[in-house]
Motif scaffolding. Structure first.
Motif, PDB file in Angstrom:
ATOM      1  N   MET A 103      33.911 -92.603  70.274  1.00 34.02           N
ATOM      2  CA  MET A 103      33.758 -92.014  69.426  1.00 34.02           C
ATOM      3  C   MET A 103      34.217 -92.164  68.694  1.00 34.02           C
ATOM      4  N   ASP A 104      34.033 -92.082  66.579  1.00 32.57           N
ATOM      5  CA  ASP A 104      34.160 -92.400  65.653  1.00 32.57           C
ATOM      6  C   ASP A 104      35.866 -90.923  65.186  1.00 32.57           C
ATOM      7  N   ALA A 105      36.278 -91.119  65.049  1.00 30.42           N
ATOM      8  CA  ALA A 105      37.938 -90.065  64.474  1.00 30.42           C
ATOM      9  C   ALA A 105      37.522 -89.423  63.495  1.00 30.42           C
ATOM     10  N   ASP A 106      36.073 -89.738  62.434  1.00 28.24           N
ATOM     11  CA  ASP A 106      36.659 -88.462  61.524  1.00 28.24           C
ATOM     12  C   ASP A 106      35.517 -87.730  61.176  1.00 28.24           C
ATOM     13  N   VAL A 107      34.985 -86.986  62.390  1.00 28.21           N
ATOM     14  CA  VAL A 107      33.293 -86.705  62.653  1.00 28.21           C
ATOM     15  C   VAL A 107      34.595 -84.972  63.044  1.00 28.21           C
ATOM     16  N   LEU A 108      34.037 -83.808  61.771  1.00 34.10           N
ATOM     17  CA  LEU A 108      33.993 -82.297  62.132  1.00 34.10           C
ATOM     18  C   LEU A 108      32.366 -81.961  62.820  1.00 34.10           C
ATOM     19  N   PHE A 109      32.575 -81.496  64.028  1.00 34.36           N
ATOM     20  CA  PHE A 109      32.056 -80.521  65.295  1.00 34.36           C
ATOM     21  C   PHE A 109      31.848 -79.470  65.403  1.00 34.36           C
ATOM     22  N   PRO A 110      31.103 -79.032  65.894  1.00 32.66           N
ATOM     23  CA  PRO A 110      31.942 -77.638  67.059  1.00 32.66           C
ATOM     24  C   PRO A 110      31.408 -78.403  68.389  1.00 32.66           C
ATOM     25  N   VAL A 111      31.911 -77.383  69.216  1.00 20.82           N
ATOM     26  CA  VAL A 111      32.004 -78.114  70.981  1.00 20.82           C
ATOM     27  C   VAL A 111      30.681 -78.464  71.681  1.00 20.82           C
ATOM     28  N   SER A 112      29.655 -77.102  71.167  1.00 18.53           N
ATOM     29  CA  SER A 112      28.573 -77.266  71.672  1.00 18.53           C
ATOM     30  C   SER A 112      27.940 -78.292  71.708  1.00 18.53           C
ATOM     31  N   LEU A 113      27.986 -79.281  70.221  1.00 13.80           N
ATOM     32  CA  LEU A 113      27.902 -81.027  69.852  1.00 13.80           C
ATOM     33  C   LEU A 113      28.227 -81.309  71.172  1.00 13.80           C
ATOM     34  N   LEU A 114      29.478 -81.864  70.821  1.00 15.18           N
ATOM     35  CA  LEU A 114      30.348 -82.575  72.775  1.00 15.18           C
ATOM     36  C   LEU A 114      29.325 -82.849  73.331  1.00 15.18           C
ATOM     37  N   LYS A 115      28.808 -80.718  74.089  1.00 20.78           N
ATOM     38  CA  LYS A 115      27.988 -80.728  75.616  1.00 20.78           C
ATOM     39  C   LYS A 115      27.381 -81.445  75.534  1.00 20.78           C
ATOM     40  N   ARG A 116      26.794 -81.382  74.465  1.00 22.85           N
ATOM     41  CA  ARG A 116      25.260 -81.514  74.514  1.00 22.85           C
ATOM     42  C   ARG A 116      25.267 -83.269  75.066  1.00 22.85           C
ATOM     43  N   LEU A 117      25.953 -83.608  74.515  1.00 25.69           N
ATOM     44  CA  LEU A 117      26.025 -85.430  74.688  1.00 25.69           C
ATOM     45  C   LEU A 117      26.455 -85.346  76.170  1.00 25.69           C
ATOM     46  N   VAL A 118      27.884 -84.837  76.567  1.00 23.26           N
ATOM     47  CA  VAL A 118      28.875 -85.006  77.898  1.00 23.26           C
ATOM     48  C   VAL A 118      27.593 -84.406  79.301  1.00 23.26           C
ATOM     49  N   GLN A 119      26.557 -83.341  78.574  1.00 21.66           N
ATOM     50  CA  GLN A 119      25.883 -82.513  80.018  1.00 21.66           C
ATOM     51  C   GLN A 119      24.988 -83.315  79.564  1.00 21.66           C
ATOM     52  N   SER A 120      24.692 -84.766  78.764  1.00 20.69           N
ATOM     53  CA  SER A 120      22.566 -85.156  78.771  1.00 20.69           C
ATOM     54  C   SER A 120      22.758 -85.503  80.351  1.00 20.69           C
ATOM     55  N   ASP A 121      21.571 -85.548  80.041  1.00 26.41           N
ATOM     56  CA  ASP A 121      21.375 -86.240  82.137  1.00 26.41           C
ATOM     57  C   ASP A 121      20.499 -87.957  81.535  1.00 26.41           C
ATOM     58  N   GLN A 122      20.782 -88.060  80.397  1.00 20.59           N
ATOM     59  CA  GLN A 122      20.919 -89.315  80.257  1.00 20.59           C
ATOM     60  C   GLN A 122      21.812 -90.291  80.560  1.00 20.59           C
ATOM     61  N   ARG A 123      21.405 -91.275  80.813  1.00 21.85           N
ATOM     62  CA  ARG A 123      23.312 -92.169  80.816  1.00 21.85           C
ATOM     63  C   ARG A 123      23.787 -92.606  80.341  1.00 21.85           C
ATOM     64  N   ASN A 124      22.490 -92.720  79.350  1.00 26.78           N
ATOM     65  CA  ASN A 124      23.401 -94.062  78.366  1.00 26.78           C
ATOM     66  C   ASN A 124      23.125 -93.150  76.778  1.00 26.78           C
ATOM     67  N   CYS A 125      23.344 -92.085  75.559  1.00 27.59           N
ATOM     68  CA  CYS A 125      22.966 -91.562  75.179  1.00 27.59           C
ATOM     69  C   CYS A 125      23.630 -91.488  73.780  1.00 27.59           C
ATOM     70  N   PHE A 126      22.937 -91.320  72.939  1.00 30.33           N
ATOM     71  CA  PHE A 126      23.765 -91.225  71.838  1.00 30.33           C
ATOM     72  C   PHE A 126      22.937 -89.715  71.061  1.00 30.33           C
ATOM     73  N   LEU A 127      24.190 -89.241  70.116  1.00 31.33           N
ATOM     74  CA  LEU A 127      23.232 -87.525  69.400  1.00 31.33           C
ATOM     75  C   LEU A 127      22.632 -88.591  67.724  1.00 31.33           C
ATOM     76  N   LEU A 128      21.736 -87.348  68.045  1.00 30.11           N
ATOM     77  CA  LEU A 128      20.363 -87.704  66.796  1.00 30.11           C
ATOM     78  C   LEU A 128      20.460 -86.677  65.901  1.00 30.11           C
ATOM     79  N   ASP A 129      20.735 -87.075  64.818  1.00 23.04           N
ATOM     80  CA  ASP A 129      20.149 -85.927  63.990  1.00 23.04           C
ATOM     81  C   ASP A 129      18.918 -85.859  62.782  1.00 23.04           C
ATOM     82  N   ALA A 130      17.772 -85.487  62.758  1.00 31.72           N
ATOM     83  CA  ALA A 130      16.566 -86.414  62.221  1.00 31.72           C
ATOM     84  C   ALA A 130      16.602 -85.241  61.197  1.00 31.72           C
ATOM     85  N   SER A 131      17.561 -83.896  60.716  1.00 28.77           N
ATOM     86  CA  SER A 131      17.134 -83.554  59.718  1.00 28.77           C
ATOM     87  C   SER A 131      17.917 -84.287  58.743  1.00 28.77           C
TER      88      SER A 131
END
Length: 249
Positions: A103-131
């Motif tokens: 994790m980079d230390a300069d990101v502001l985000f909600p808990v739900s964003l991190l849970k999406r990564l932690v709880q992902s079924d994908q063993r190796n996973c990025f978070l991607l913002d296509a917008s």
């Protein structure tokens, strides 16, 4: 699962602030970025974090201490923090003995964003913002058939989906030794002035790394002083509203 938080950098774009304190100790409404990250980790069920410190590192360890947000915190020193961020991740290579969140230390985000990564079924996973807008400054994830093929600053091309990386990567314990080997090879070659993301494409070529989309969630990398005004005015109220919902869910 443990988090490796990269917080060693000088933060040269924030010189008027970081002359006095590290970037991760910048406060938004009285709470530092690092405290917010640790609280989100605790709320997501991750209770161990290793913070890689360098520039004014003692200030970080003294202010945060050994526990924050329900998370046990340890520190690793990157004495060569003025070189590339790859050295910060390489400094934490002994921690690659579990599922890890990088994790980079300069990101502001909600808990739900991190849970999406932690709880992902994908063993190796990025978070991607296509917008996200691709200005050439952002680390972009280039994907095909649900797999991240590479990550490159300002990247574009003929891919199924392209989006900005939030700056978080989950790596499964079984695959972490490969990432460590990649980092070891870069350092052995003297390539210690590059960003840590520049080592990821080799890992991506040998392991399946998926992604979770976060287009629908507010988040922001704090890169420039003017980002603080936007963060407090526009992003933080959305984050706090989501976090309240998360706590009552």
């Amino acid at each position: 699962m443990k988090a490796i938080i990269l917080a060693a950098g000088v933060g040269k774009r924030f010189k008027e602030i970081t002359d006095q304190r590290p970037k991760c100790l910048i406060e938004l409404q009285g709470i530092t970025l690092l405290e917010r990250i640790l609280a989100a980790l605790g709320a997501s069920g991750v209770h161990e974090a290793v913070v890689v410190i360098g520039y004014l590192g003692e200030m970080i360890s003294q202010q945060i201490g050994e526990r924050s947000g329900g998370v046990r915190v340890r520190y690793i020193q990157n004495a060569q923090y003025e070189k590339g961020a790859i050295l910060s991740l390489w400094s934490a290579r002994e921690e690659f003995n579990d599922d890890v969140l990088i994790m980079d230390a300069d990101v502001l985000f909600p808990v739900s964003l991190l849970k999406r990564l932690v709880q992902s079924d994908q063993r190796n996973c990025f978070l991607l913002d296509a917008s996200a807008e691709n200005t050439g400054e952002e680390q972009m994830l280039l994907t095909r058939e649900g797999r991240v093929l590479t990550i490159i600053r300002g990247g574009s091309g003929d891919y199924d989906l392209i989006g900005e990386s939030v700056g978080f990567l989950k790596v499964a314990q079984d695959d972490a030794p490969l990432l460590r080997s990649v980092l070891d090879n870069f350092i052995a070659q003297g390539r210690d002035t590059i960003e840590h993301e520049e080592a990821f494409p080799i890992f991506l070529s040998q392991r399946h790394v998926g992604f979770e989309r976060v287009d629908d969630l507010p988040w922001m990398e704090i890169d420039f002083p003017e980002d603080l005004d936007k963060a407090e005015r526009d992003i933080l109220p959305q984050i706090e509203a989501l976090d309240r919902l998360d706590r009552t869910a």
